[in-house]
Motif scaffolding. Structure first.
Motif, mmCIF file in Angstrom:
data_model
loop_
_atom_site.group_PDB
_atom_site.id
_atom_site.type_symbol
_atom_site.label_atom_id
_atom_site.label_comp_id
_atom_site.label_asym_id
_atom_site.label_seq_id
_atom_site.Cartn_x
_atom_site.Cartn_y
_atom_site.Cartn_z
ATOM 1 N N LEU A 19 0.823 -1.211 0.000
ATOM 2 C CA LEU A 19 0.000 0.000 0.000
ATOM 3 C C LEU A 19 0.856 1.259 0.000
ATOM 4 C CD1 LEU A 19 -2.771 1.364 0.202
ATOM 5 C CD2 LEU A 19 -2.583 1.160 2.686
ATOM 6 N N MET A 20 1.865 1.314 0.858
ATOM 7 C CA MET A 20 2.709 2.518 0.939
ATOM 8 C C MET A 20 3.472 2.744 -0.361
ATOM 9 S SD MET A 20 2.089 4.097 3.601
ATOM 10 C CE MET A 20 3.375 5.299 3.501
ATOM 11 N N GLU A 21 3.980 1.686 -0.930
ATOM 12 C CA GLU A 21 4.731 1.812 -2.190
ATOM 13 C C GLU A 21 3.826 2.333 -3.312
ATOM 14 O OE1 GLU A 21 7.449 -0.967 -5.144
ATOM 15 O OE2 GLU A 21 6.919 -1.679 -3.142
ATOM 16 N N ARG A 22 2.580 1.871 -3.356
ATOM 17 C CA ARG A 22 1.634 2.346 -4.367
ATOM 18 C C ARG A 22 1.301 3.807 -4.149
ATOM 19 N NH1 ARG A 22 -1.523 -2.442 -3.281
ATOM 20 N NH2 ARG A 22 -3.090 -1.051 -2.375
ATOM 21 N N VAL A 23 1.097 4.212 -2.902
ATOM 22 C CA VAL A 23 0.761 5.608 -2.595
ATOM 23 C C VAL A 23 1.912 6.519 -2.970
ATOM 24 C CG1 VAL A 23 0.296 7.212 -0.691
ATOM 25 C CG2 VAL A 23 -0.915 5.047 -0.805
ATOM 26 N N VAL A 24 3.135 6.144 -2.620
ATOM 27 C CA VAL A 24 4.304 6.970 -2.929
ATOM 28 C C VAL A 24 4.488 7.092 -4.435
ATOM 29 C CG1 VAL A 24 6.834 7.064 -2.776
ATOM 30 C CG2 VAL A 24 5.476 6.548 -0.747
ATOM 31 N N SER A 25 4.376 5.987 -5.158
ATOM 32 C CA SER A 25 4.579 6.071 -6.610
ATOM 33 C C SER A 25 3.478 6.884 -7.280
ATOM 34 C CB SER A 25 4.684 4.677 -7.219
ATOM 35 O OG SER A 25 3.468 3.995 -7.065
ATOM 36 N N ARG A 26 2.258 6.850 -6.731
ATOM 37 C CA ARG A 26 1.188 7.673 -7.291
ATOM 38 C C ARG A 26 1.403 9.146 -6.997
ATOM 39 N NH1 ARG A 26 -4.802 5.356 -7.742
ATOM 40 N NH2 ARG A 26 -4.115 3.910 -9.297
ATOM 41 N N LEU A 27 1.810 9.463 -5.776
ATOM 42 C CA LEU A 27 2.047 10.860 -5.416
ATOM 43 C C LEU A 27 3.194 11.453 -6.223
ATOM 44 C CD1 LEU A 27 1.590 10.780 -1.535
ATOM 45 C CD2 LEU A 27 0.095 11.847 -3.229
#
Length: 164
Positions: free
Chosen positions: A106-114
């Motif tokens: 989840l964190m990796e997806r959020v960071v890459s989206r941001l």
């Protein structure tokens, strides 16, 4: 008796014999499948009927009774098994399992989206959304552009909830 030229015409599902004057003017025709004769010019009625009746009798193919030919039996689909049940095996289950096992967290997806970084998993997620849309398509009747958009938004909504 007037000499009429008879030509056969097979197009658009019709099979007809046309009786024409020497100058090419059509004066009558006969439907080969039903045997019906239609006279287009009344003054040539007797000649048209005589010529077309003779040609209909001389055809090598028999004149059918006007009914549609019997269609071949439809192929039978194989019986459905429990493995085909979409309630137990929803579309994209194998992709979701792949995401859970080796996909980004989840964190990796959020960071890459941001940071707007493309991920190698983005195309897999698009494929999952496409499978979900394709699975919902038969349930939605006739697909218009608006309906595809609605089905796609439902699939994206389901995908967002399954990630959380």
């Amino acid at each position: 008796m007037l000499e009429l030229h008879v030509t056969r015409w097979k197009r658009y599902g019709h099979d007809r014999l046309y009786a024409n004057l020497p100058d090419g003017t059509a004066v009558g025709w006969a439907d080969v499948t039903t045997g019906d004769i239609t006279v287009l010019r009344a003054e040539y009625r007797d000649d048209v009927i005589a010529v077309l009746t003779t040609h209909l009798q001389n055809l090598t193919e028999p004149v059918s009774s006007g009914r549609a030919p019997e269609s071949k039996a439809r192929p039978v689909l194989p019986p459905l098994t429990p493995a085909d049940d979409l309630a137990v095996n929803p579309p994209g289950r194998s992709l979701r399992d792949l995401f859970d096992e080796s996909g980004p967290g989840l964190m990796e997806r959020v960071v890459s989206r941001l940071l707007r970084r493309p991920s190698e998993w983005d195309r897999w997620r698009k494929g999952l959304a496409g499978r979900q849309v394709a699975a919902l398509a038969p349930l939605s009747g006739v697909l218009t552009a608006e309906r595809v958009e609605q089905v796609y938004s439902v699939a994206r909504h389901r995908q967002a909830w399954s990630r959380a």
